[in-house]
Design a protein around this motif. Structure first.
Motif, PDB file in Angstrom:
ATOM      1  N   SER A  29       0.835  -1.209   0.000  1.00 26.40           N
ATOM      2  CA  SER A  29       0.000   0.000   0.000  1.00 26.40           C
ATOM      3  C   SER A  29       0.866   1.254   0.000  1.00 26.40           C
ATOM      4  O   SER A  29       0.528   2.259  -0.639  1.00 26.40           O
ATOM      5  CB  SER A  29      -0.940  -0.001   1.210  1.00 26.40           C
ATOM      6  OG  SER A  29      -0.222   0.148   2.423  1.00 26.40           O
ATOM      7  N   ASP A  32       2.210   1.610  -3.526  1.00 31.42           N
ATOM      8  CA  ASP A  32       1.143   2.146  -4.387  1.00 31.42           C
ATOM      9  C   ASP A  32       1.021   3.654  -4.200  1.00 31.42           C
ATOM     10  O   ASP A  32       0.915   4.413  -5.175  1.00 31.42           O
ATOM     11  CB  ASP A  32      -0.190   1.469  -4.057  1.00 31.42           C
ATOM     12  CG  ASP A  32      -0.219   0.005  -4.450  1.00 31.42           C
ATOM     13  OD1 ASP A  32       0.641  -0.415  -5.245  1.00 31.42           O
ATOM     14  OD2 ASP A  32      -1.098  -0.725  -3.943  1.00 31.42           O
ATOM     15  N   LYS A 154      -4.045  -4.782  -3.285  1.00 27.87           N
ATOM     16  CA  LYS A 154      -2.824  -3.976  -3.220  1.00 27.87           C
ATOM     17  C   LYS A 154      -1.853  -4.325  -4.342  1.00 27.87           C
ATOM     18  O   LYS A 154      -1.298  -3.433  -4.995  1.00 27.87           O
ATOM     19  CB  LYS A 154      -2.133  -4.174  -1.863  1.00 27.87           C
ATOM     20  CG  LYS A 154      -3.012  -3.887  -0.652  1.00 27.87           C
ATOM     21  CD  LYS A 154      -3.536  -2.464  -0.646  1.00 27.87           C
ATOM     22  CE  LYS A 154      -4.376  -2.197   0.590  1.00 27.87           C
ATOM     23  NZ  LYS A 154      -5.016  -0.860   0.579  1.00 27.87           N
ATOM     24  N   TYR A 158      -1.023  -2.220  -7.757  1.00 31.12           N
ATOM     25  CA  TYR A 158       0.379  -1.893  -8.032  1.00 31.12           C
ATOM     26  C   TYR A 158       0.690  -2.049  -9.511  1.00 31.12           C
ATOM     27  O   TYR A 158       1.347  -1.187 -10.114  1.00 31.12           O
ATOM     28  CB  TYR A 158       1.286  -2.798  -7.196  1.00 31.12           C
ATOM     29  CG  TYR A 158       2.736  -2.789  -7.626  1.00 31.12           C
ATOM     30  CD1 TYR A 158       3.577  -1.739  -7.257  1.00 31.12           C
ATOM     31  CD2 TYR A 158       3.266  -3.829  -8.389  1.00 31.12           C
ATOM     32  CE1 TYR A 158       4.909  -1.724  -7.640  1.00 31.12           C
ATOM     33  CE2 TYR A 158       4.590  -3.816  -8.778  1.00 31.12           C
ATOM     34  CZ  TYR A 158       5.405  -2.769  -8.411  1.00 31.12           C
ATOM     35  OH  TYR A 158       6.719  -2.751  -8.809  1.00 31.12           O
ATOM     36  N   TYR A 226      -8.918   3.571  -6.114  1.00 30.35           N
ATOM     37  CA  TYR A 226      -8.074   2.782  -5.215  1.00 30.35           C
ATOM     38  C   TYR A 226      -8.532   2.918  -3.764  1.00 30.35           C
ATOM     39  O   TYR A 226      -8.618   1.930  -3.032  1.00 30.35           O
ATOM     40  CB  TYR A 226      -6.624   3.235  -5.367  1.00 30.35           C
ATOM     41  CG  TYR A 226      -5.642   2.529  -4.467  1.00 30.35           C
ATOM     42  CD1 TYR A 226      -5.345   1.180  -4.646  1.00 30.35           C
ATOM     43  CD2 TYR A 226      -4.997   3.215  -3.434  1.00 30.35           C
ATOM     44  CE1 TYR A 226      -4.437   0.536  -3.823  1.00 30.35           C
ATOM     45  CE2 TYR A 226      -4.087   2.579  -2.609  1.00 30.35           C
ATOM     46  CZ  TYR A 226      -3.810   1.242  -2.808  1.00 30.35           C
ATOM     47  OH  TYR A 226      -2.919   0.603  -1.993  1.00 30.35           O
TER      48      TYR A 226
END
Length: 313
Positions: A29, A32, A154, A158, A226
């Protein structure tokens, strides 16, 4: 050798990172989030490096892109990936409204763009029938599952944001290598001289503003799907200005990958190292690190590493 380095970097990004860190949801996370910041930083650096314009208002493009995609997918039934592109187009329309300020230069341009960002935040707050007002928009459709791959997770997210920033880096490189990019860089030395040679500097600057806004809008749209929620104070927050600028300057805003590398290094160091050392004041260390980079390597991290690599060779 340069192509081999790029291939090795892409393999590490697409293969090594998911294999080594894919099971750690927290770290993924953070990565990202770093790539989201890096995408905005790259858009900001493109405008500054090629367009010669410093912007304090990229939060406008991030916010508009997020809202356009969220509304189109939530209420219009548009597929999420199409919504990302539409978010970029919405940010371009926002940039079109800003075209009159291209007549301004230096701090006046930067402050005018910042004013536009505040205007869009106010519009998002007051236009309650469409944006939900101060309460925001909840239950934004997540990134979809395609061919058994959950892009809403996650690791799946990505791959999406990594692909987005890689495509933007490729596009940035193509523009910079074109004759338009050459003209834009020549304008930095003497805009009047390039005009004498027949270069339409205003048109080229406008094109860079529109391209930069599209990039930031797509990233903003991705971020909205997201996190699944959007409200004006977050969508148009100042962090979409400060963090990308810090990342771009730290990594080297005159390079293509510098803003992205700066975002990854700065954000991960801040969240994984500095925050553990000083939970309530970790930004102080980050600020000191940025000052040190500006003093000892004004061109940024990547140029510094490249120069050291040449000396070692």
């Amino acid at each position: 050798m340069k192509r081999l380095g790029i291939v090795a970097l892409l393999l590490a990004a697409y293969v090594a990172v998911p294999l080594l860190l894919g099971r750690n949801a927290y770290v993924m996370s953070l990565i990202d989030a770093a790539l989201v910041i890096g995408g905005v930083a790259m858009a900001w650096a493109l405008l500054g490096n090629l367009g010669g314009m410093v912007s304090f208002g990229h939060s406008a493009f991030v916010g508009v892109g997020g809202y356009v995609s969220a509304i189109a997918t939530l209420h219009g039934g548009l597929p999420v990936f199409a919504g990302l592109l539409l978010g970029g187009c919405g940010a371009v329309l926002a940039a079109v409204a800003m075209l009159p300020v291209l007549r301004l230069r230096g701090p006046y341009f930067a402050l005018a763009i910042l004013a536009y960002a505040h205007i869009f935040r106010i519009l998002a707050t007051e236009w309650t029938g469409v944006t939900g007002g101060a309460g925001g928009i909840a239950a934004i459709p997540p990134l979809p599952v395609v061919a058994g791959i959950d892009f809403g997770g996650k690791t799946g997210a990505y791959f999406v944001i990594l692909t987005i920033v890689c495509l933007f880096a490729w596009l940035y490189a193509r523009v910079r290598a074109s004759h338009h990019g050459l003209a834009l860089r020549a304008m930095h030395d003497s805009e009047d001289a390039t005009r004498v040679l027949g270069v339409n500097s205003t048109l080229l600057k406008a094109a860079m503003l529109l391209l930069s806004s599209f990039m930031a809008g797509v990233v903003g749209a991705f971020n909205a799907h997201y996190i699944g929620f959007l409200e004006p104070d977050y969508a148009f927050a100042g962090l979409w200005v400060t963090l990308p600028i810090v990342a771009a300057i730290f990594g080297g805003y005159r390079t293509i990958l510098g803003p992205l590398a700066g975002a990854v290094v700065v954000y991960l160091l801040d969240q994984l190292v500095f925050k553990a050392l000083i939970p309530s004041g970790h930004q102080l260390i980050l600020g000191a690190l940025l000052v040190a980079m500006i003093v000892f390597s004004p061109r940024g991290l990547l140029p510094l590493l490249a120069a050291r690599g040449k000396r070692d060779a």
